[in-house]
Design a protein around this motif. Structure first.
Motif, PDB file in Angstrom:
ATOM      1  N   SER A   1     -77.464  44.799-101.251  1.00  0.00           N
ATOM      2  CA  SER A   1     -78.854  44.336-101.191  1.00  0.00           C
ATOM      3  C   SER A   1     -79.347  44.057-102.604  1.00  0.00           C
ATOM      4  O   SER A   1     -78.817  44.587-103.584  1.00  0.00           O
ATOM      5  N   PHE A   2     -80.358  43.205-102.701  1.00  0.00           N
ATOM      6  CA  PHE A   2     -80.919  42.850-103.993  1.00  0.00           C
ATOM      7  C   PHE A   2     -82.323  42.323-103.781  1.00  0.00           C
ATOM      8  O   PHE A   2     -82.704  41.945-102.679  1.00  0.00           O
ATOM      9  N   ARG A   3     -83.093  42.299-104.846  1.00  0.00           N
ATOM     10  CA  ARG A   3     -84.478  41.834-104.789  1.00  0.00           C
ATOM     11  C   ARG A   3     -84.565  40.402-105.318  1.00  0.00           C
ATOM     12  O   ARG A   3     -83.835  40.024-106.225  1.00  0.00           O
ATOM     13  N   VAL A   4     -85.483  39.645-104.725  1.00  0.00           N
ATOM     14  CA  VAL A   4     -85.737  38.270-105.163  1.00  0.00           C
ATOM     15  C   VAL A   4     -87.238  38.034-105.187  1.00  0.00           C
ATOM     16  O   VAL A   4     -88.007  38.770-104.562  1.00  0.00           O
ATOM     17  N   SER A   5     -87.650  37.003-105.897  1.00  0.00           N
ATOM     18  CA  SER A   5     -89.067  36.628-105.930  1.00  0.00           C
ATOM     19  C   SER A   5     -89.422  35.891-104.641  1.00  0.00           C
ATOM     20  O   SER A   5     -88.539  35.504-103.867  1.00  0.00           O
ATOM     21  N   GLU A   6     -90.704  35.641-104.449  1.00  0.00           N
ATOM     22  CA  GLU A   6     -91.155  34.875-103.276  1.00  0.00           C
ATOM     23  C   GLU A   6     -90.550  33.474-103.275  1.00  0.00           C
ATOM     24  O   GLU A   6     -90.111  32.983-102.245  1.00  0.00           O
ATOM     25  N   GLU A   7     -90.528  32.843-104.455  1.00  0.00           N
ATOM     26  CA  GLU A   7     -89.977  31.488-104.558  1.00  0.00           C
ATOM     27  C   GLU A   7     -88.485  31.482-104.235  1.00  0.00           C
ATOM     28  O   GLU A   7     -87.997  30.616-103.519  1.00  0.00           O
ATOM     29  N   GLU A   8     -87.750  32.463-104.783  1.00  0.00           N
ATOM     30  CA  GLU A   8     -86.319  32.551-104.516  1.00  0.00           C
ATOM     31  C   GLU A   8     -86.047  32.816-103.039  1.00  0.00           C
ATOM     32  O   GLU A   8     -85.136  32.222-102.453  1.00  0.00           O
ATOM     33  N   ALA A   9     -86.865  33.686-102.436  1.00  0.00           N
ATOM     34  CA  ALA A   9     -86.707  33.987-101.006  1.00  0.00           C
ATOM     35  C   ALA A   9     -86.931  32.736-100.174  1.00  0.00           C
ATOM     36  O   ALA A   9     -86.193  32.477 -99.209  1.00  0.00           O
ATOM     37  N   LYS A  10     -87.926  31.931-100.540  1.00  0.00           N
ATOM     38  CA  LYS A  10     -88.210  30.701 -99.795  1.00  0.00           C
ATOM     39  C   LYS A  10     -87.037  29.726 -99.897  1.00  0.00           C
ATOM     40  O   LYS A  10     -86.624  29.138 -98.905  1.00  0.00           O
ATOM     41  N   ILE A  11     -86.486  29.585-101.101  1.00  0.00           N
ATOM     42  CA  ILE A  11     -85.344  28.680-101.290  1.00  0.00           C
ATOM     43  C   ILE A  11     -84.149  29.169-100.484  1.00  0.00           C
ATOM     44  O   ILE A  11     -83.484  28.390 -99.792  1.00  0.00           O
ATOM     45  N   ILE A  12     -83.865  30.469-100.559  1.00  0.00           N
ATOM     46  CA  ILE A  12     -82.738  31.031 -99.803  1.00  0.00           C
ATOM     47  C   ILE A  12     -82.942  30.797 -98.312  1.00  0.00           C
ATOM     48  O   ILE A  12     -82.032  30.352 -97.609  1.00  0.00           O
ATOM     49  N   ASN A  13     -84.129  31.093 -97.805  1.00  0.00           N
ATOM     50  CA  ASN A  13     -84.399  30.931 -96.380  1.00  0.00           C
ATOM     51  C   ASN A  13     -84.292  29.471 -95.948  1.00  0.00           C
ATOM     52  O   ASN A  13     -83.786  29.175 -94.863  1.00  0.00           O
ATOM     53  N   ASP A  14     -84.757  28.557 -96.786  1.00  0.00           N
ATOM     54  CA  ASP A  14     -84.635  27.127 -96.468  1.00  0.00           C
ATOM     55  C   ASP A  14     -83.169  26.718 -96.397  1.00  0.00           C
ATOM     56  O   ASP A  14     -82.745  26.017 -95.482  1.00  0.00           O
ATOM     57  N   LYS A  15     -82.391  27.148 -97.377  1.00  0.00           N
ATOM     58  CA  LYS A  15     -80.975  26.782 -97.405  1.00  0.00           C
ATOM     59  C   LYS A  15     -80.235  27.369 -96.219  1.00  0.00           C
ATOM     60  O   LYS A  15     -79.377  26.709 -95.623  1.00  0.00           O
ATOM     61  N   VAL A  16     -80.567  28.594 -95.858  1.00  0.00           N
ATOM     62  CA  VAL A  16     -79.939  29.226 -94.694  1.00  0.00           C
ATOM     63  C   VAL A  16     -80.290  28.455 -93.426  1.00  0.00           C
ATOM     64  O   VAL A  16     -79.419  28.123 -92.620  1.00  0.00           O
ATOM     65  N   ALA A  17     -81.574  28.150 -93.242  1.00  0.00           N
ATOM     66  CA  ALA A  17     -82.013  27.439 -92.038  1.00  0.00           C
ATOM     67  C   ALA A  17     -81.349  26.075 -91.922  1.00  0.00           C
ATOM     68  O   ALA A  17     -80.909  25.670 -90.842  1.00  0.00           O
ATOM     69  N   LEU A  18     -81.246  25.368 -93.037  1.00  0.00           N
ATOM     70  CA  LEU A  18     -80.668  24.027 -93.003  1.00  0.00           C
ATOM     71  C   LEU A  18     -79.148  24.045 -92.912  1.00  0.00           C
ATOM     72  O   LEU A  18     -78.539  23.017 -92.609  1.00  0.00           O
ATOM     73  N   SER A  19     -78.532  25.192 -93.160  1.00  0.00           N
ATOM     74  CA  SER A  19     -77.065  25.281 -93.044  1.00  0.00           C
ATOM     75  C   SER A  19     -76.624  25.520 -91.610  1.00  0.00           C
ATOM     76  O   SER A  19     -75.490  25.226 -91.250  1.00  0.00           O
ATOM     77  N   GLY A  20     -77.521  26.109 -90.803  1.00  0.00           N
ATOM     78  CA  GLY A  20     -77.159  26.453 -89.433  1.00  0.00           C
ATOM     79  C   GLY A  20     -76.396  27.763 -89.340  1.00  0.00           C
ATOM     80  O   GLY A  20     -75.987  28.166 -88.259  1.00  0.00           O
ATOM     81  N   LEU A  21     -76.205  28.443 -90.474  1.00  0.00           N
ATOM     82  CA  LEU A  21     -75.497  29.724 -90.486  1.00  0.00           C
ATOM     83  C   LEU A  21     -76.490  30.879 -90.440  1.00  0.00           C
ATOM     84  O   LEU A  21     -77.684  30.692 -90.679  1.00  0.00           O
ATOM     85  N   LYS A  22     -75.973  32.058 -90.171  1.00  0.00           N
ATOM     86  CA  LYS A  22     -76.794  33.259 -90.299  1.00  0.00           C
ATOM     87  C   LYS A  22     -76.879  33.590 -91.779  1.00  0.00           C
ATOM     88  O   LYS A  22     -75.996  33.231 -92.567  1.00  0.00           O
ATOM     89  N   LYS A  23     -77.954  34.266 -92.179  1.00  0.00           N
ATOM     90  CA  LYS A  23     -78.180  34.535 -93.593  1.00  0.00           C
ATOM     91  C   LYS A  23     -77.001  35.278 -94.227  1.00  0.00           C
ATOM     92  O   LYS A  23     -76.551  34.940 -95.318  1.00  0.00           O
ATOM     93  N   GLN A  24     -76.497  36.293 -93.553  1.00  0.00           N
ATOM     94  CA  GLN A  24     -75.371  37.059 -94.085  1.00  0.00           C
ATOM     95  C   GLN A  24     -74.170  36.149 -94.351  1.00  0.00           C
ATOM     96  O   GLN A  24     -73.563  36.197 -95.424  1.00  0.00           O
ATOM     97  N   GLU A  25     -73.830  35.308 -93.389  1.00  0.00           N
ATOM     98  CA  GLU A  25     -72.671  34.430 -93.539  1.00  0.00           C
ATOM     99  C   GLU A  25     -72.893  33.414 -94.658  1.00  0.00           C
ATOM    100  O   GLU A  25     -71.992  33.123 -95.440  1.00  0.00           O
ATOM    101  N   TYR A  26     -74.112  32.873 -94.738  1.00  0.00           N
ATOM    102  CA  TYR A  26     -74.423  31.907 -95.792  1.00  0.00           C
ATOM    103  C   TYR A  26     -74.252  32.536 -97.173  1.00  0.00           C
ATOM    104  O   TYR A  26     -73.595  31.969 -98.052  1.00  0.00           O
ATOM    105  N   ILE A  27     -74.834  33.716 -97.369  1.00  0.00           N
ATOM    106  CA  ILE A  27     -74.765  34.376 -98.677  1.00  0.00           C
ATOM    107  C   ILE A  27     -73.333  34.749 -99.028  1.00  0.00           C
ATOM    108  O   ILE A  27     -72.892  34.552-100.165  1.00  0.00           O
ATOM    109  N   ILE A  28     -72.572  35.260 -98.077  1.00  0.00           N
ATOM    110  CA  ILE A  28     -71.175  35.605 -98.336  1.00  0.00           C
ATOM    111  C   ILE A  28     -70.385  34.367 -98.746  1.00  0.00           C
ATOM    112  O   ILE A  28     -69.633  34.387 -99.726  1.00  0.00           O
ATOM    113  N   ARG A  29     -70.570  33.268 -98.029  1.00  0.00           N
ATOM    114  CA  ARG A  29     -69.838  32.035 -98.369  1.00  0.00           C
ATOM    115  C   ARG A  29     -70.216  31.522 -99.747  1.00  0.00           C
ATOM    116  O   ARG A  29     -69.366  31.078-100.507  1.00  0.00           O
ATOM    117  N   ARG A  30     -71.501  31.554-100.073  1.00  0.00           N
ATOM    118  CA  ARG A  30     -71.935  31.075-101.394  1.00  0.00           C
ATOM    119  C   ARG A  30     -71.378  31.953-102.502  1.00  0.00           C
ATOM    120  O   ARG A  30     -70.889  31.447-103.510  1.00  0.00           O
TER     121      ARG A  30
END
Length: 105
Positions: free
Chosen positions: A17-46
């Motif tokens: 686990s790690f902390r991110v800013s609001e802006e970073e969280a928004k970017i991560i969530n957008d990228k996850v949503a547009l990838s079609g993957l679950k957040k865990q899988e997206y982060i692991i792949r990246r």
């Protein structure tokens, strides 16, 4: 208790686990949503530098539609180019890359 393995036979028992800013969280969530993957899988792949292939499915199309509507509303509000922030720019670029990739298929 029996171990529960994932679809590839891996036993995932470590928590990262790690902390991110609001802006970073928004970017991560957008990228996850547009990838079609679950957040865990997206982060692991990246983090493992694996390719992320976006397959067009209803979940991705809905995320694209919703995000495009939000971008459109934000662009209508903006009166000058100086008001476009880095988050919005990155989201627009991500949407363009995703849609161009879908067009090629």
């Amino acid at each position: 208790m029996e171990k529960v393995l994932d679809s590839h036979g891996r036993w995932r028992n470590r928590i990262v686990s790690f902390r991110v800013s609001e802006e970073e969280a928004k970017i991560i969530n957008d990228k996850v949503a547009l990838s079609g993957l679950k957040k865990q899988e997206y982060i692991i792949r990246r983090l493992c530098e694996k390719e992320i292939v976006v397959n067009g499915n209803p979940r991705v199309y809905i995320a694209l539609k919703n995000r495009l509507n939000e971008v459109y509303e934000e662009l209508k509000r903006i009166t000058g180019a100086g008001e476009v922030d880095d988050v919005l720019t990155e989201v627009i670029e991500l949407i363009a890359v995703t849609m161009n990739g879908m067009k090629e298929d």
